[in-house]
Design a protein around this motif. Structure first.
Motif, PDB file in Angstrom:
ATOM      1  N   MET A 291       0.336  -0.733  -0.031  1.00 59.07           N
ATOM      2  CA  MET A 291       0.026  -0.150  -0.278  1.00 59.07           C
ATOM      3  C   MET A 291       0.810   1.303   0.068  1.00 59.07           C
ATOM      4  SD  MET A 291      -2.875   0.579   2.285  1.00 59.07           S
ATOM      5  CE  MET A 291      -4.035   2.369   2.479  1.00 59.07           C
ATOM      6  N   ASN A 292       1.879   1.186   1.273  1.00 64.19           N
ATOM      7  CA  ASN A 292       2.797   2.418   1.163  1.00 64.19           C
ATOM      8  C   ASN A 292       3.193   2.968  -0.673  1.00 64.19           C
ATOM      9  OD1 ASN A 292       2.152   3.105   3.385  1.00 64.19           O
ATOM     10  ND2 ASN A 292       3.604   1.992   5.045  1.00 64.19           N
ATOM     11  N   LEU A 293       3.974   1.411  -1.294  1.00 67.95           N
ATOM     12  CA  LEU A 293       4.572   1.667  -1.966  1.00 67.95           C
ATOM     13  C   LEU A 293       4.118   3.151  -3.082  1.00 67.95           C
ATOM     14  CD1 LEU A 293       6.790   1.453  -4.461  1.00 67.95           C
ATOM     15  CD2 LEU A 293       6.008  -1.337  -4.541  1.00 67.95           C
ATOM     16  N   THR A 294       2.636   1.182  -3.128  1.00 66.75           N
ATOM     17  CA  THR A 294       1.268   2.509  -4.728  1.00 66.75           C
ATOM     18  C   THR A 294       1.475   3.452  -3.745  1.00 66.75           C
ATOM     19  OG1 THR A 294       0.270   0.024  -4.524  1.00 66.75           O
ATOM     20  CG2 THR A 294      -0.364   1.487  -5.542  1.00 66.75           C
ATOM     21  N   LEU A 295       0.723   3.699  -2.839  1.00 68.33           N
ATOM     22  CA  LEU A 295       0.918   5.533  -2.582  1.00 68.33           C
ATOM     23  C   LEU A 295       1.883   6.593  -3.032  1.00 68.33           C
ATOM     24  CD1 LEU A 295      -1.360   5.018   1.007  1.00 68.33           C
ATOM     25  CD2 LEU A 295      -2.450   5.664  -1.604  1.00 68.33           C
ATOM     26  N   HIS A 296       2.757   5.752  -2.945  1.00 62.79           N
ATOM     27  CA  HIS A 296       4.602   6.862  -3.652  1.00 62.79           C
ATOM     28  C   HIS A 296       4.254   7.041  -4.828  1.00 62.79           C
ATOM     29  CE1 HIS A 296       8.356   8.403  -2.989  1.00 62.79           C
ATOM     30  NE2 HIS A 296       8.505   7.609  -4.481  1.00 62.79           N
ATOM     31  N   LEU A 297       3.615   5.898  -5.838  1.00 59.76           N
ATOM     32  CA  LEU A 297       3.787   5.703  -7.068  1.00 59.76           C
ATOM     33  C   LEU A 297       2.614   6.518  -7.570  1.00 59.76           C
ATOM     34  CD1 LEU A 297       5.335   2.205  -7.855  1.00 59.76           C
ATOM     35  CD2 LEU A 297       6.532   4.652  -7.484  1.00 59.76           C
ATOM     36  N   VAL A 298       1.583   6.114  -6.984  1.00 60.16           N
ATOM     37  CA  VAL A 298       0.386   6.857  -7.513  1.00 60.16           C
ATOM     38  C   VAL A 298      -0.074   7.816  -7.360  1.00 60.16           C
ATOM     39  CG1 VAL A 298      -2.448   6.104  -8.088  1.00 60.16           C
ATOM     40  CG2 VAL A 298      -0.137   4.917  -8.063  1.00 60.16           C
ATOM     41  N   ALA A 299      -0.474   9.408  -7.224  1.00 66.80           N
ATOM     42  CA  ALA A 299      -1.239   9.900  -7.531  1.00 66.80           C
ATOM     43  C   ALA A 299      -2.692  10.520  -7.308  1.00 66.80           C
ATOM     44  CB  ALA A 299      -0.398  11.343  -7.748  1.00 66.80           C
ATOM     45  N   THR A 300      -3.620  11.244  -6.678  1.00 65.96           N
ATOM     46  CA  THR A 300      -4.672  11.560  -6.847  1.00 65.96           C
ATOM     47  C   THR A 300      -4.790  12.201  -7.920  1.00 65.96           C
ATOM     48  OG1 THR A 300      -5.492  11.724  -5.148  1.00 65.96           O
ATOM     49  CG2 THR A 300      -6.597  12.920  -5.813  1.00 65.96           C
ATOM     50  N   PRO A 301      -5.551  11.298  -9.540  1.00 58.20           N
ATOM     51  CA  PRO A 301      -6.014  11.969 -10.921  1.00 58.20           C
ATOM     52  C   PRO A 301      -6.893  13.410 -10.730  1.00 58.20           C
ATOM     53  CG  PRO A 301      -7.372   9.703 -10.372  1.00 58.20           C
ATOM     54  CD  PRO A 301      -6.828   9.757  -9.115  1.00 58.20           C
ATOM     55  N   ALA A 302      -6.663  14.477 -11.247  1.00 56.98           N
ATOM     56  CA  ALA A 302      -7.651  15.270 -11.564  1.00 56.98           C
ATOM     57  C   ALA A 302      -8.807  15.031 -12.621  1.00 56.98           C
ATOM     58  CB  ALA A 302      -6.346  16.343 -12.579  1.00 56.98           C
ATOM     59  N   GLY A 303      -9.736  15.291 -11.720  1.00 54.13           N
ATOM     60  CA  GLY A 303     -11.686  15.341 -13.200  1.00 54.13           C
ATOM     61  C   GLY A 303     -11.803  14.426 -11.811  1.00 54.13           C
ATOM     62  N   TRP A 304     -13.352  14.679 -12.116  1.00 52.59           N
ATOM     63  CA  TRP A 304     -13.742  13.370 -11.229  1.00 52.59           C
ATOM     64  C   TRP A 304     -13.999  12.217 -11.985  1.00 52.59           C
ATOM     65  CZ3 TRP A 304     -17.892  10.360 -12.601  1.00 52.59           C
ATOM     66  CH2 TRP A 304     -18.741   9.736 -11.912  1.00 52.59           C
ATOM     67  N   ALA A 305     -14.220  11.964 -13.272  1.00 51.32           N
ATOM     68  CA  ALA A 305     -14.554  10.294 -14.055  1.00 51.32           C
ATOM     69  C   ALA A 305     -13.115   9.935 -13.955  1.00 51.32           C
ATOM     70  CB  ALA A 305     -14.207  11.242 -15.656  1.00 51.32           C
ATOM     71  N   ALA A 306     -11.898  10.557 -14.150  1.00 47.63           N
ATOM     72  CA  ALA A 306     -10.611   9.540 -13.447  1.00 47.63           C
ATOM     73  C   ALA A 306     -11.171   9.504 -12.469  1.00 47.63           C
ATOM     74  CB  ALA A 306      -9.078  10.412 -13.564  1.00 47.63           C
ATOM     75  N   ARG A 307     -10.973   9.883 -11.514  1.00 49.61           N
ATOM     76  CA  ARG A 307     -10.880   9.820  -9.937  1.00 49.61           C
ATOM     77  C   ARG A 307     -12.323   8.035  -9.506  1.00 49.61           C
ATOM     78  NH1 ARG A 307     -12.416  14.502  -7.378  1.00 49.61           N
ATOM     79  NH2 ARG A 307     -12.615  13.115  -5.182  1.00 49.61           N
ATOM     80  N   ALA A 308     -13.096   8.444 -10.245  1.00 45.73           N
ATOM     81  CA  ALA A 308     -13.811   6.740 -10.694  1.00 45.73           C
ATOM     82  C   ALA A 308     -14.061   5.832 -11.181  1.00 45.73           C
ATOM     83  CB  ALA A 308     -15.035   8.058 -11.082  1.00 45.73           C
ATOM     84  N   GLY A 309     -12.692   6.585 -12.512  1.00 48.68           N
ATOM     85  CA  GLY A 309     -11.636   4.878 -12.981  1.00 48.68           C
ATOM     86  C   GLY A 309     -11.173   4.698 -12.126  1.00 48.68           C
ATOM     87  N   LEU A 310     -10.843   5.300 -11.294  1.00 46.35           N
ATOM     88  CA  LEU A 310      -9.565   4.592 -10.462  1.00 46.35           C
ATOM     89  C   LEU A 310     -10.002   3.868  -9.648  1.00 46.35           C
ATOM     90  CD1 LEU A 310      -6.350   4.437  -9.683  1.00 46.35           C
ATOM     91  CD2 LEU A 310      -6.862   6.547  -8.632  1.00 46.35           C
ATOM     92  N   LEU A 311     -11.121   4.138  -8.924  1.00 45.63           N
ATOM     93  CA  LEU A 311     -11.611   3.605  -7.685  1.00 45.63           C
ATOM     94  C   LEU A 311     -12.772   2.904  -8.113  1.00 45.63           C
ATOM     95  CD1 LEU A 311     -13.642   3.614  -5.005  1.00 45.63           C
ATOM     96  CD2 LEU A 311     -15.464   4.839  -5.927  1.00 45.63           C
ATOM     97  N   ALA A 312     -13.268   2.630  -9.503  1.00 45.01           N
ATOM     98  CA  ALA A 312     -13.935   1.377 -10.644  1.00 45.01           C
ATOM     99  C   ALA A 312     -12.794   0.067 -10.264  1.00 45.01           C
ATOM    100  CB  ALA A 312     -14.856   1.329 -11.362  1.00 45.01           C
ATOM    101  N   PHE A 313     -11.507   0.435 -10.900  1.00 41.68           N
ATOM    102  CA  PHE A 313     -10.227  -0.305 -10.995  1.00 41.68           C
ATOM    103  C   PHE A 313      -9.834  -0.744  -9.196  1.00 41.68           C
ATOM    104  CE2 PHE A 313      -5.783  -0.389 -11.366  1.00 41.68           C
ATOM    105  CZ  PHE A 313      -5.779  -2.655 -12.285  1.00 41.68           C
ATOM    106  N   GLY A 314      -9.421  -0.014  -8.800  1.00 44.37           N
ATOM    107  CA  GLY A 314      -9.271  -0.296  -7.371  1.00 44.37           C
ATOM    108  C   GLY A 314     -10.467  -1.232  -6.406  1.00 44.37           C
ATOM    109  N   ILE A 315     -12.122  -1.073  -6.679  1.00 42.82           N
ATOM    110  CA  ILE A 315     -12.523  -2.342  -6.079  1.00 42.82           C
ATOM    111  C   ILE A 315     -12.563  -3.147  -6.486  1.00 42.82           C
ATOM    112  CG2 ILE A 315     -14.599  -2.401  -6.281  1.00 42.82           C
ATOM    113  CD1 ILE A 315     -15.588   0.220  -5.447  1.00 42.82           C
ATOM    114  N   LEU A 316     -11.484  -3.599  -7.999  1.00 46.20           N
ATOM    115  CA  LEU A 316     -12.559  -4.542  -9.010  1.00 46.20           C
ATOM    116  C   LEU A 316     -11.165  -5.588  -8.685  1.00 46.20           C
ATOM    117  CD1 LEU A 316     -13.290  -6.261 -11.426  1.00 46.20           C
ATOM    118  CD2 LEU A 316     -12.127  -5.612 -12.936  1.00 46.20           C
ATOM    119  N   LEU A 317      -9.766  -4.961  -8.823  1.00 46.43           N
ATOM    120  CA  LEU A 317      -8.447  -5.435  -7.891  1.00 46.43           C
ATOM    121  C   LEU A 317      -8.628  -6.240  -7.012  1.00 46.43           C
ATOM    122  CD1 LEU A 317      -5.596  -5.635  -9.057  1.00 46.43           C
ATOM    123  CD2 LEU A 317      -5.035  -3.150  -8.130  1.00 46.43           C
TER     124      LEU A 317
END
Length: 213
Positions: free
Chosen positions: A101-127
Motif C-alpha cells: 500500500m505504501n509503495l503504491t501510494l508513493h507511485l500513484v497520485a490522485t488524478p485530476a477530474g471526477w471521471a478519472a477518479r471514478a475510474g480509479l475507484l472502480a479499478f481499485g474495487i475490482l482489483l
C-alpha cells in the motif's frame, strides 16, 4: 459457490506443490495492498475498515496503520470459536499489505477530474476482489478479516456474498458512528466486494489435486 473447510491452511508441507500457491499468495497480497492505495487515491471514500480505523483514531489517537494492526489482532480472537487456523497467508497479510500500500501510494497520485477518479475507484474495487480470490484461493491461510468471512461461511452455511457484505456494512456503520469519513466509494465497495470475492474465488482457488505432489 460453496467454500469447503479445505480453504483453511494446511500445515502438512511435505509433498505439496508450492510452486503455484506461494507466488499466488504473494501476488494476491501485493495486489490487495495496491488496491487499497488506489481506492484511497481516488478520494471518493475509503473501504469500510479504514472508515473504522479513522473513527478509532479520532477517539483514541494513534495512526491508521496502528489501528489496522490492532483491529486485525482483535478479529483473530473471533477465529477461536470458529475453529479457524492461521497460516502463512495470515502472517503475510500483516507483513505485505502495508508495504504494498505504501509503495503504491508513493507511485500513484490522485488524478485530476471526477471521471478519472471514478475510474480509479472502480479499478481499485475490482482489483481488490481479484486479490481476495488469489490469496485466499492459494489455500495458505486467509488474513484476519477474510478468515472471519470464510469461518462464518463454514459455520453457518451462508453464502460468501451475504457474509462479506454483512461484515462490510456493519464495520462501515460502526466507523461512521465513531466519526470516520465515508463516501460513495465506501458504499460501492461494501456492496461489491462480496459478489466479487465469491466470483474470483471460483476461478482462483487452487484445486485439491494441486496440493499434493
Amino acid at each position: 459457490m460453496a467454500v469447503s473447510a479445505s480453504l483453511t491452511p494446511t500445515f502438512a508441507w511435505r509433498g505439496e506443490r508450492l510452486g503455484r500457491r506461494l507466488p499466488q499468495l504473494l501476488l494476491g497480497l501485493g495486489l490487495y495492498g495496491a488496491s487499497m492505495a488506489l481506492m484511497m487515491r481516488a478520494a471518493l471514500g475509503v473501504n469500510p475498515w479504514d472508515v473504522l480505523h479513522q473513527g478509532l483514531r479520532e477517539h483514541l489517537g494513534g495512526s491508521i496503520g496502528g489501528w489496522v494492526t490492532l483491529t486485525g489482532a482483535a478479529v483473530l480472537l473471533l477465529w477461536i470459536p470458529l475453529r479457524q487456523r492461521p497460516g502463512v497467508g495470515t502472517v503475510g497479510n500483516v507483513l505485505v499489505l502495508g508495504a504494498a500500500m505504501n509503495l503504491t501510494l508513493h507511485l500513484v497520485a490522485t488524478p485530476a477530474g471526477w471521471a478519472a477518479r471514478a475510474g480509479l475507484l472502480a479499478f481499485g474495487i475490482l482489483l481488490n476482489g481479484l486479490a481476495t480470490g488469489l490469496y485466499i484461493g492459494a489455500r495458505l491461510g486467509p488474513g484476519p478479516r477474510d478468515g472471519l468471512m470464510t469461518g462464518l461461511h463454514r459455520k453457518t452455511g451462508w453464502s460468501l456474498r451475504l457474509i462479506r457484505t454483512g461484515i462490510e456494512l456493519t464495520v462501515l456503520l460502526a466507523g461512521i458512528a465513531l466519526g470516520g469519513s465515508a463516501g460513495v466509494g465506501t458504499l460501492l465497495y461494501a456492496l461489491a466486494i462480496g459478489p466479487l470475492a465469491q466470483f474470483f474465488l471460483r476461478w482462483c482457488t487452487v484445486p485439491e489435486s494441486d496440493r499434493m505432489g
